[in-house]
Write an enzyme that holds these catalytic residues in place. Structure first.
Site, PDB file in Angstrom:
ATOM      1  N   HIS A 268       2.339  -2.870   1.223  1.00 17.18           N
ATOM      2  CA  HIS A 268       2.994  -2.073   2.602  1.00 17.18           C
ATOM      3  C   HIS A 268       4.331  -2.254   2.849  1.00 17.18           C
ATOM      4  O   HIS A 268       4.856  -1.438   3.619  1.00 17.18           O
ATOM      5  CB  HIS A 268       1.940  -2.706   3.758  1.00 17.18           C
ATOM      6  CG  HIS A 268       1.654  -1.619   4.930  1.00 17.18           C
ATOM      7  ND1 HIS A 268       2.499  -0.491   4.879  1.00 17.18           N
ATOM      8  CD2 HIS A 268       0.624  -1.429   5.284  1.00 17.18           C
ATOM      9  CE1 HIS A 268       1.999   0.109   5.932  1.00 17.18           C
ATOM     10  NE2 HIS A 268       0.793  -0.238   6.119  1.00 17.18           N
TER      11      HIS A 268
ATOM     12  N   ASP B 127       3.073   3.510   2.945  1.00 19.50           N
ATOM     13  CA  ASP B 127       2.299   3.486   4.296  1.00 19.50           C
ATOM     14  C   ASP B 127       1.195   4.162   4.001  1.00 19.50           C
ATOM     15  O   ASP B 127       0.837   5.113   2.907  1.00 19.50           O
ATOM     16  CB  ASP B 127       3.174   4.005   5.404  1.00 19.50           C
ATOM     17  CG  ASP B 127       4.536   3.249   5.505  1.00 19.50           C
ATOM     18  OD1 ASP B 127       4.699   2.257   5.556  1.00 19.50           O
ATOM     19  OD2 ASP B 127       5.715   4.281   5.398  1.00 19.50           O
TER      20      ASP B 127
END
Lengths: 427, 327
Positions: free
Chosen positions: A398, A402
Site C-alpha cells: 500500500h 492504492d
C-alpha cells in the site's frame, strides 16, 4: 600460504553481495567445505563454504559490508602438507619407483600429458563430475578441486554433497536486502523449549529462509488485499478442446496457469506501477516483466522465475512453467533461475482453495493468485446460469499502490481473462 | 588345501581329464617321453601310452589340422604349441576351419579342441619365445580365448576348456609356470569360461588385466595401499567372450580405469577393453581411460636391460596408477 577467499559471481547478474553472519572468526580453524559466511545478493542468499583448509588470519569484509564480485572476504592461512619435510632417512615414495615417463616419452603415448582443468576460463570436468553436478544441483566452480591442476574429482563432489546434506541450503530463496538487513537475527524469537506432550521439529534452511523473509515482508510492507470473480466458462471450453492435442504435440500439460500469466504480462504493461518495488525514498519501476511462480514442494516452497514472460506465447509459457516446476522438484534450479523476479503469481487453485491472502514477495509491489475453478449458479442477463467461476486475489504494497489502481488492474485482468475463448490463439 | 605351482595344476588337469574321458588325448612336439619343452606333460605318456600322448612332427599346421579332424569325429584333442610364437603356421587351420565349423555346418559339426600355448615374456626368451599374440585370436569369433593367472584358475579353466564343445585357445604364461604357487583343491572342479574375477577390491581405481600382469598389478596395488591409494584388480581370466559386466561394475564404482597388458600397445586387446569402458561407463568416469602396455617395438629384446625396458613391471604399473589416481 595465505589464501584470498573472494566473492565469486553467484548468479549471472550479480555484481555485489552483502556480507551476513560470519560463522568463524580470525584465529579459528576452518576445513574445506565447512560453512563460513552467508552472502546476500539481490535475490539469493548463499551460504559460502571454505574452499581450503587452514586458519583464518583476517576477515576483510565484516558483517553488513557490501562487497563487489571478486572482492576479498577473508584471508586464510592454508595448510600446506607438501611443505612438511619427510622424516630423516625415509625416502619419498615416488623417488623409489622408476620413472614410467621413460617408456612414455614418445609421441606414441599421447596420454602422457594431461589437459589443464581450466583453459581460457572454461571449466572442464570429467563425465562423472558433470553428471553428479547435474544430479545434485551443484555449481562445480564453487568447489576447490584436489586433482591435478585443481581438477574437481568425483570424491571432491561427493564430499561437497555430503557436507551440504549435513548442513543444507547452499542456495535458498530469500528476500532482497530491502530494509536494513544488517541484523538478520534481530526479529528472531527466543528459542522455546517443547513441553512433555510436544515435539520439536528442526528447521530446514529453506524453512528458516521462508520464515525470515515472510516475517520481513509482513513487518515492513503494509499489505492490502482485493479480489475479483472471473467467469472462465469460455476458457474452460478452450482448454478442454486443446489439451489432448497439446499434450501429444508439446509433451507438457496445458493448464490454466499459462493463460492467466499471459494475461498478467499484458496487464502489467498497461499498469506498470504493479511491476515495481519500494525504494525507500522512491518507487523503482521494473522494465522487464519477470514472473515468479510459487512451486509447492511438499515440505516447502520455492519461487523460480520466468524471465521476460511478456515475450512468450501461451504455449511458450506452458513449457517454461513445466521446466521450472520439474527442476524445482528435482532440486536442480540454479541461483539464476530463482533470481530477478518482478511480480509473483501463485496458482493456489492447484491446492483446491477458492480464496487466499498471499504475502507480497519482498522487493515486489504485489502478488496475484488464481484460485480453484468452481461451477456456480450465477446471474447472467437477469437469468440464473451455471458458469465456471475462478477467483483472483491480489495482495499489494500500500506504500506503492492504492485501491484505485489495484482495482483498475484487477478489472482489466478480469476483462482479459473473460475474453479468452474458443477462438484464442495459443501460439 | 594343497599348494601347487601353475605347471602342476595344468598337469593335474590334463591327467584327471584323460582319466575321466578316454576321448581326451594330447598331441604336440616332444610332449611324450620328453614331457614337453616346459615339462607340462611330464609323466602322461607313462600313464596313458603313446596313442593318447602323441609326439608330433615339427609342423603346427599338421598338429592343429589333425586335431580338428579328430575333434570333428568325436575325440577331445589337446594340442600343444611349443611356444605361442609358433602357432602362426596353423593360423589358417584355426581361423578358417576350427573357428567357423559350427557356423558353417549350421550347428551340425563342432570342434571340441583345446590349443595350449605358452605365452608372454620376462624369461629372457628373446624374439621367438616371448610374444603376447592374444589380440590376433580375440578378433576371431568362434574361438574362445582364456589366460589363467593362478594355479586354481589354471586347473579349473583347463577342465572347462576340455569339456567345451568348441575350440578353446588356452594360454599359459610361461613365467607363472614355476613362479606362482597357490591353493588348489584336490578333486574335480571347473572355472567357467567367460567369467572375470575381482582379485583385489578397492575404491580409487580399477586395474583390468590378465595373465602375469595380474600378479604385477597386485604387487603394485600393495605398494600403493601404503600411499593411501585403494586399487581394485580385475583378472579377466577369459578374453573371449570377455566379461564386460564385471569390468563395468568395477569401473562404475571406482570411476577410473587402467588397462594393463603385456602385448604391444597398438591393437592390443586392452584397446578393446578401454573402448568398452569409454562407451558404457562414460558417465561414471573420473579420469581418462588409460592403457599401459609394452612399446610398439618389433620384438622382445634378449638383452637383459633392454628386456627390462620392454616388459611391464609392478613399479611401472604403480607409477601409472599413481598418476591416474591423482587426476
Amino acid at each position: 600460504m595465505p589464501y584470498s577467499f573472494i566473492l565469486p559471481p553467484l548468479a549471472e547478474t550479480t555484481a555485489e553481495g552483502t556480507v551476513g553472519r560470519w560463522q568463524k572468526q580470525p584465529g579459528d580453524r576452518v576445513k574445506r567445505y565447512e560453512p563460513l559466511v552467508d552472502i546476500m545478493t539481490d535475490k539469493v542468499n548463499v551460504e559460502m563454504t571454505s574452499p581450503v583448509t587452514g586458519v583464518i588470519s583476517e576477515i576483510n569484509a565484516p558483517e553488513g559490508v557490501v562487497v563487489p564480485v571478486g572482492g576479498v572476504l577473508a584471508t586464510i592461512i592454508e595448510d600446506d602438507e607438501g611443505s612438511t619435510p619427510p622424516a630423516h632417512g625415509a625416502p619419498a615414495p615416488q623417488a623409489a619407483a622408476p620413472d614410467v615417463e621413460a617408456t612414455h616419452a614418445s609421441p606414441l603415448h599421447p596420454s602422457a600429458t594431461i589437459a589443464p582443468a581450466r583453459s581460457e576460463g572454461r571449466q572442464r570436468m570429467t563425465p562423472v563430475v558433470a553428471r553428479l553436478a547435474l544430479e545434485h544441483g551443484v555449481d562445480v566452480s564453487q568447489i576447490g578441486g584436489s586433482g591435478i591442476e585443481g581438477r574437481v574429482t568425483k570424491q571432491d563432489i561427493l564430499d561437497f554433497v555430503e557436507s551440504r546434506a549435513a548442513r543444507p541450503a547452499a542456495v535458498a530463496v530469500t528476500a532482497p536486502v530491502a530494509a536494513p538487513l544488517a541484523a538478520p537475527g534481530s526479529r528472531a524469537q527466543p528459542s522455546i523449549t517443547p513441553g512433555a506432550d510436544e515435539e520439536a521439529l528442526p528447521l530446514s534452511p529453506v524453512r528458516r529462509a521462508i520464515a525470515e523473509h515472510m516475517s520481513n515482508s509482513k513487518a515492513t510492507i503494509p499489505h492490502a488485499w482485493t479480489m475479483v470473480e472471473v467467469d472462465v466458462s469460455l476458457l474452460v471450453r478452450l482448454r478442454e478442446r486443446l489439451k489432448e492435442d497439446f499434450r501429444k504435440r508439446e509433451g507438457v500439460d496445458l493448464t490454466y496457469l499459462p493463460f492467466v500469466m499471459k494475461v498478467l504480462a499484458e496487464t502489467l504493461k498497461e499498469f506498470p506501477l504493479l511491476n515495481s518495488s519500494w525504494g525507500g525514498d522512491k518507487i523503482i519501476l521494473k522494465k522487464r516483466i519477470n514472473l515468479g511462480i510459487a512451486v509447492n514442494r511438499g515440505e516447502d516452497l520455492i519461487v523460480p522465475v520466468i524471465k521476460d514472460a511478456d515475450r512468450l506465447s501461451v504455449a511458450g509459457l506452458a513449457h517454461g512453467i513445466a521446466d521450472l516446476v520439474a527442476r524445482a522438484r528435482a532440486n536442480t534450479l540454479s541461483p539464476a533461475d530463482i533470481s530477478g523476479g518482478t511480480f509473483t503469481m501463485n496458482n493456489t487453485g492447484a491446492l483446491g482453495v477458492t480464496l487466499s491472502y498471499p504475502i507480497v514477495y519482498p522487493g515486489q509491489a504485489a502478488i496475484l493468485t488464481s484460485e480453484a475453478i468452481i461451477k456456480r449458479a450465477v446471474v447472467v442477463d437477469d437469468a440464473i446460469a451455471i458458469r465456471s467461476i475462478m477467483n483472483m486475489c491480489l495482495s499489494f504494497d500500500h506504500r506503492i499502490l492504492d485501491g484505485g489502481i489495484s482495482g483498475g488492474f484487477m478489472r482489466a485482468m478480469k476483462a482479459r481473462v473473460e475474453k479468452l475463448g474458443p477462438d484464442t490463439a495459443i501460439y | 588345501m594343497p599348494q601347487k605351482l601353475v605347471i602342476e595344476a595344468i598337469n593335474d588337469a590334463l591327467r584327471e581329464e584323460m582319466r575321466r574321458d578316454e576321448t581326451v588325448f594330447c598331441i604336440g612336439q616332444d610332449i611324450g617321453a620328453g614331457g614337453g619343452v616346459f615339462l607340462v606333460t611330464q609323466g602322461l605318456q607313462n600313464e596313458f601310452g603313446p596313442d593318447r600322448v602323441i609326439d608330433s612332427p615339427l609342423a603346427e599346421s599338421a598338429i592343429i589340422g589333425v586335431s580338428i579332424g579328430a575333434a570333428a569325429n568325436g575325440m577331445r584333442p589337446v594340442a600343444e604349441m611349443q611356444f605361442f610364437d609358433y602357432i602362426l603356421p596353423a593360423m589358417e587351420q584355426i581361423a578358417n576351419e576350427a573357428a567357423k565349423m559350427r557356423w558353417r555346418s549350421f550347428n551340425t559339426w563342432g570342434v571340441p579342441m583345446v590349443m595350449r600355448a605358452p605365452t608372454g615374456g620376462g624369461v629372457t626368451g628373446g624374439i621367438y619365445h616371448s610374444q603376447s599374440l592374444e589380440a590376433m585370436f580375440t578378433n576371431i569369433p568362434g574361438l574362445k580365448v582364456v589366460l589363467p593367472a593362478t594355479p586354481y584358475d589354471a586347473k579349473g579353466l583347463l577342465k572347462a576348456a576340455i569339456r567345451d564343445p568348441d575350440p578353446v585357445l588356452y594360454l599359459e604364461h610361461k613365467k607363472t609356470y614355476r613362479s606362482i604357487r597357490g591353493e588348489v583343491p584336490d578333486g574335480d572342479y571347473v572355472v567357467p569360461i567367460g567369467k572375470a574375477e575381482v582379485k583385489r577390491t578397492g575404491n580409487n581405481l580399477t586395474i583390468v588385466t590378465w595373465g602375469l600382469m595380474v600378479h604385477y598389478a597386485l604387487d603394485a596395488a600393495a605398494q600403493l595401499e601404503q600411499e593411501g591409494i585403494s586399487i581394485e584388480v580385475v583378472d579377466l581370466r577369459t578374453l573371449l567372450p570377455v566379461d564386460n559386466e564385471t569390468i563395468l561394475e568395477s569401473v562404475k564404482k571406482t570411476g577410473k580405469a587402467l588397462v594393463v597388458y603385456e602385448a604391444n600397445r597398438t591393437g592390443g586387446f586392452g584397446g578393446e577393453i578401454a573402448s568398452t569402458i569409454a562407451e558404457f561407463a562414460f558417465e561414471h568416469l573420473d579420469g581418462p581411460v588409460t592403457r599401459l602396455a609394452s612399446p610398439d617395438i618389433p620384438a622382445m629384446p634378449w638383452n637383459h636391460p633392454q628386456e627390462a625396458f620392454f616388459m611391464l613391471s609392478p613399479e611401472k604399473i604403480a607409477a601409472a596408477a599413481r598418476k591416474l589416481a591423482a587426476y
